[in-house]
Design an enzyme around this catalytic site. Structure first.
Site, PDB file in Angstrom:
ATOM      1  N   ALA A 104       0.639  -1.137  -0.087  1.00 28.99           N
ATOM      2  CA  ALA A 104       0.166  -0.257   0.275  1.00 28.99           C
ATOM      3  C   ALA A 104       1.070   1.192   0.101  1.00 28.99           C
ATOM      4  O   ALA A 104       1.725   1.427   0.901  1.00 28.99           O
ATOM      5  CB  ALA A 104      -1.047  -0.305   1.800  1.00 28.99           C
ATOM      6  N   LYS A 149      -2.913 -14.722  -0.353  1.00 25.95           N
ATOM      7  CA  LYS A 149      -2.008 -13.849   0.410  1.00 25.95           C
ATOM      8  C   LYS A 149      -2.840 -14.490   2.115  1.00 25.95           C
ATOM      9  O   LYS A 149      -3.634 -13.360   2.290  1.00 25.95           O
ATOM     10  CB  LYS A 149      -1.836 -13.182   0.337  1.00 25.95           C
ATOM     11  CG  LYS A 149      -0.567 -12.442   0.587  1.00 25.95           C
ATOM     12  CD  LYS A 149       0.429 -11.029   0.358  1.00 25.95           C
ATOM     13  CE  LYS A 149       2.225 -10.708   1.336  1.00 25.95           C
ATOM     14  NZ  LYS A 149       1.879 -10.659   2.505  1.00 25.95           N
ATOM     15  N   CYS A 161      -3.260  -8.413   5.420  1.00 26.08           N
ATOM     16  CA  CYS A 161      -2.862  -7.301   5.561  1.00 26.08           C
ATOM     17  C   CYS A 161      -2.759  -7.327   7.456  1.00 26.08           C
ATOM     18  O   CYS A 161      -3.688  -6.955   7.537  1.00 26.08           O
ATOM     19  CB  CYS A 161      -3.715  -5.947   5.203  1.00 26.08           C
ATOM     20  SG  CYS A 161      -3.395  -4.644   5.834  1.00 26.08           S
TER      21      CYS A 161
END
Length: 306
Positions: free
Chosen positions: A17, A138, A99
């Site tokens: 990001a 992921k 994340c």
């Protein structure tokens, strides 16, 4: 290796990001990255046709295969996005279950989903059924230290038709510090028949080889590429390209899509990374942090990197 029917190499740039912009992806490919990901995109932002998100989804014609990473927690919404016209140009869609950022976790997205394997099951199943494109995922090894759901998640993903899985060898609680759990990465690779990509703490040849020793099919580099996209050249045993030309190319690509005033802001962090390992880095970083335009920044970088 193959992701679905798409043949790819084994060295990837992670979707980061605020980092994996269209220019940075381009120079990483120039340096040898086999696959580069558009940074993770909020499914809600795609649905509401957010202008900033449209910019993030920009790709160049020679960026192939094209890969985008999405995040969210509503399986039906994510499936709609996978089938949407906004993602039509992409060859591969990656789902983020890893994340660790607080604002992502707070909304029930990213690594928070490692606490809800039923949701991962539903999301992967519906997304795979929504499109003929290969869907990948992921993950991290777990949410809290001591949690380890990686093998279970990998098996769920494979069962539902996910074509490859990337595993960052830390828990969410570790964020980006602490040791990488290479043993869990190895176990994930042994537990499934789809390609497995290892991620975490790959900064040089030694750490790259350590990750490869787990048996993974590919290696994904994140922070190791910050300020040194030529790490891909080094790991492939190729000559390092002219560093200043790499920086110049990064800027020229972004100038196609953004004005210089905006670029001065978003490129500053890249400029600071580009000089962090040079002699006298602190002095140069101070100069770059206070420049008022791109020409001034480029002159400083040319004197340092050429």
């Amino acid at each position: 290796m193959k992701i679905g029917d798409i043949e790819v190499g084994d060295l990837f740039l992670a979707p980061m990001a605020g980092v994996s912009d269209i220019g940075f992806r381009k120079v990483c490919r120039m340096c040898g990255a086999d696959l580069t990901y558009v940074e993770m995109i909020n499914c809600k932002a795609i649905r509401f046709e957010n202008e900033h998100t449209k910019k993030l989804l920009l790709t160049e014609s020679d960026e192939t295969p094209k890969v985008v990473q999405i995040f969210g927690h509503d399986a039906d919404e994510m499936a709609r996005v996978c089938a949407s016209k906004e993602l039509e140009k992409f060859d591969i869609i990656d789902i983020n279950f890893g994340c660790p950022a607080p604002k992502i976790v707070k909304n029930g997205d990213g690594s928070e989903l490692l606490n809800h394997l039923d949701k991962i099951d539903e999301i992967t199943k519906k997304c795979v059924n929504a499109t003929t494109k290969p869907i990948t995922a992921k993950i991290r090894i777990g949410f809290k230290n001591g949690d380890n759901v990686a093998v279970e998640v990998a098996k769920i993903c494979e069962k539902n038709g996910i074509k490859a899985i990337t595993i960052h060898g830390r828990t969410r609680e570790q964020m980006y510090s602490g040791e990488i759990d290479y043993e869990t990465i190895k176990q994930v690779k042994k537990s499934v028949n789809i390609p497995v990509i290892g991620n975490g703490n790959v900064f040089d040849g030694k750490s790259y080889l350590k990750m490869k020793e787990t048996g993974v099919d590919g290696v994904m580099i994140a922070r190791g590429a910050l300020g040194q996209p030529w790490i891909f050249s080094i790991l492939k045993g190729k000559d390092v390209p002219d560093k200043y030309k790499i920086v110049e190319t990064h800027i020229k690509i972004l100038q196609k899509y953004y004005n210089d005033e905006y670029l001065c802001t978003i490129l500053r962090k890249h400029f600071l990374w580009y000089v962090r390992d040079v002699v006298g880095a602190n002095k140069y970083r101070l100069q770059l942090a206070t420049t008022k335009n791109l020409d001034e920044s480029l002159l400083i970088l040319k004197n340092i990197l050429s």
